[in-house]
Design an enzyme around this catalytic site. Structure first.
Site, PDB file in Angstrom:
ATOM      1  N   LYS A  98     -14.492  -3.405   2.433  1.00  0.00           N
ATOM      2  CA  LYS A  98     -13.309  -3.280   1.596  1.00  0.00           C
ATOM      3  C   LYS A  98     -12.356  -2.244   2.196  1.00  0.00           C
ATOM      4  O   LYS A  98     -12.780  -1.305   2.883  1.00  0.00           O
ATOM      5  CB  LYS A  98     -13.694  -2.852   0.175  1.00  0.00           C
ATOM      6  CG  LYS A  98     -14.637  -3.831  -0.533  1.00  0.00           C
ATOM      7  CD  LYS A  98     -13.990  -5.176  -0.789  1.00  0.00           C
ATOM      8  CE  LYS A  98     -14.895  -6.079  -1.629  1.00  0.00           C
ATOM      9  NZ  LYS A  98     -16.065  -6.575  -0.905  1.00  0.00           N
ATOM     10  N   ASP A  99     -11.087  -2.397   1.895  1.00  0.00           N
ATOM     11  CA  ASP A  99     -10.046  -1.568   2.486  1.00  0.00           C
ATOM     12  C   ASP A  99     -10.167  -0.110   2.054  1.00  0.00           C
ATOM     13  O   ASP A  99     -10.546   0.197   0.926  1.00  0.00           O
ATOM     14  CB  ASP A  99      -8.674  -2.107   2.080  1.00  0.00           C
ATOM     15  CG  ASP A  99      -7.581  -1.691   3.039  1.00  0.00           C
ATOM     16  OD1 ASP A  99      -7.248  -0.497   3.064  1.00  0.00           O
ATOM     17  OD2 ASP A  99      -7.074  -2.561   3.760  1.00  0.00           O
ATOM     18  N   ARG A 100      -9.806   0.788   2.968  1.00  0.00           N
ATOM     19  CA  ARG A 100      -9.803   2.217   2.649  1.00  0.00           C
ATOM     20  C   ARG A 100      -8.603   2.582   1.787  1.00  0.00           C
ATOM     21  O   ARG A 100      -8.731   3.318   0.812  1.00  0.00           O
ATOM     22  CB  ARG A 100      -9.763   3.025   3.947  1.00  0.00           C
ATOM     23  CG  ARG A 100      -9.563   4.517   3.731  1.00  0.00           C
ATOM     24  CD  ARG A 100      -9.351   5.246   5.044  1.00  0.00           C
ATOM     25  NE  ARG A 100      -9.049   6.649   4.828  1.00  0.00           N
ATOM     26  CZ  ARG A 100      -8.663   7.488   5.785  1.00  0.00           C
ATOM     27  NH1 ARG A 100      -8.542   7.043   7.030  1.00  0.00           N
ATOM     28  NH2 ARG A 100      -8.402   8.745   5.522  1.00  0.00           N
ATOM     29  N   LYS A 127       0.808  -1.222   0.000  1.00  0.00           N
ATOM     30  CA  LYS A 127       0.000   0.000   0.000  1.00  0.00           C
ATOM     31  C   LYS A 127       0.841   1.272   0.000  1.00  0.00           C
ATOM     32  O   LYS A 127       0.475   2.275   0.609  1.00  0.00           O
ATOM     33  CB  LYS A 127      -0.965   0.013   1.178  1.00  0.00           C
ATOM     34  CG  LYS A 127      -1.902  -1.176   1.206  1.00  0.00           C
ATOM     35  CD  LYS A 127      -2.847  -1.120   2.400  1.00  0.00           C
ATOM     36  CE  LYS A 127      -3.704  -2.362   2.473  1.00  0.00           C
ATOM     37  NZ  LYS A 127      -4.573  -2.346   3.670  1.00  0.00           N
TER      38      LYS A 127
END
Length: 366
Positions: free
Chosen positions: A89-91, A29
């Site tokens: 869901k991921d930020r 990320k």
């Protein structure tokens, strides 16, 4: 170690890997585009026939699922409860997922509403259907990830990834579920489990009264309950990994008599403990018995015990190198499985979003 000792000294939040050690380190990320998630949802055959629920497939960056759901409710003018989705869901990622909104009799206004939504997020697809989207309705998620700052022997990494592709890895819940330092587990020891049995109607504030906090409090208790349940599952799975039996059915596996090809599972603890019996049941109860206060949370909830697979096996796992320190991976996971769990079996992972520019020159924190 007892529950109280865990709370004072720290809960275990890192569990044994399938091979006994990790072969490399990497950062994830560094950019939102480095973590792409595409929800796989097959629409029902009657989805084009209309219905009270408008479904939108959105692409979002820097927003988590619950935030988007609340904003959609505001734009729509409906209750937050009337917005459905299949999973969180991921930020810190680029994610594509479906949301449903309860809009009965407003078909003629859909185009205007969608234009308002597109001021915030791209709308990739739309349709109407008769039912709200619910957790687990999707078939899975497709991932395209970029790992940066990879340090390790490339041949050892390739071999470890090939093992993941062929055998899978332990299906742990991710450490983020347990809060910083296991704070959600600390709170689980002090929560009132009976609040989980309350009917939602009891917590609805009366018109004209001040805002009630009981609904928010009970929602937090559900979070703590889930953390406790997930942590006990991870402890049982860790024991099976340490004893080399996490891929092997044991006597007492629920449903084994009816299905010889049944996957190996572990307990999601509930009232009555576990559905496993005989050897497997004894193992699961002996592991959970080490944490009597945490186990006691489930004795008054009337929550039925459930099962979860011990093995996470990705579909269509592929990877290729961009130089010696950057690795691209693509794979598909079933609902309830986590990409970070897969990565943690091979890599010591550093999440670049927890720092400000320390892990990668172009890292983004939102």
């Amino acid at each position: 170690m007892t529950d109280a000792q865990h709370a004072s000294k720290g809960w275990r939040l890192d569990w044994p890997t399938s091979s006994g050690s990790r072969v490399a380190s990497a950062s994830i990320k560094c950019l939102p585009a480095d973590f792409f998630v595409d929800e796989d949802l097959s629409m029902p055959e009657d989805s084009d026939g209309g219905g009270e629920h408008l479904c939108l497939r959105l692409e979002k960056v820097g927003d988590n699922t619950d935030y988007v759901a609340r904003q959609l409710a505001t734009i729509c003018g409906c209750r937050h409860f009337d917005v459905g989705f299949c999973g969180l869901k991921d930020r810190h990622a680029v994610t594509r997922q479906w949301f449903s909104l309860y809009r009965p009799g407003q078909e003629n206004e859909d185009a205007t509403f969608i234009q308002a939504v597109e001021e915030h997020w791209p709308v990739l697809a739309q349709h109407r259907q008769a039912r709200k989207l619910r957790r687990g309705d999707h078939q899975g998620n497709r991932f395209e990830l970029v790992l940066k700052d990879v340090v390790g022997d490339t041949s050892a990494i390739d071999a470890a990834l090939a093992r993941l592709r062929d055998l899978g890895c332990p299906n742990y819940f991710g450490s983020q579920r347990f809060g910083h330092g296991g704070a959600n587990l600390d709170r689980a020891l002090t929560m009132d489990p009976t609040t989980l049995n309350r009917r939602s109607g009891r917590n609805v504030k009366k018109r004209g009264r001040g805002r009630s906090t009981s609904g928010s409090r009970d929602s937090k208790n559900v979070l703590y309950f889930s953390a406790a349940r997930s942590w006990l599952f991870n402890e049982v799975l860790a024991h099976r990994v340490e004893t080399g039996t996490w891929l092997t059915p044991l006597e007492g596996e629920p449903g084994a008599c009816e299905n010889q090809n049944l996957m190996v599972t572990g307990p999601l603890w509930g009232d009555g403990g576990t559905e496993a019996v005989s050897v497997q049941g004894e193992i699961e109860r002996s592991v959970v018995a080490r944490y009597p206060q945490l186990a006691a949370v489930f004795s008054t909830t009337r929550m039925k015990p459930e099962r979860r697979p011990l093995n996470l096996k990705p579909e269509s796992l592929e990877w290729h190198w961009d130089g010696n320190d950057q690795l691209r991976l693509s794979f598909r996971l079933a609902p309830g499985q986590y990409a970070t769990t897969l990565l943690d079996d091979v890599f010591d992972i550093t999440d670049a979003t927890t720092f400000i520019g320390e892990n990668c020159a172009n890292s983004v924190v939102q």
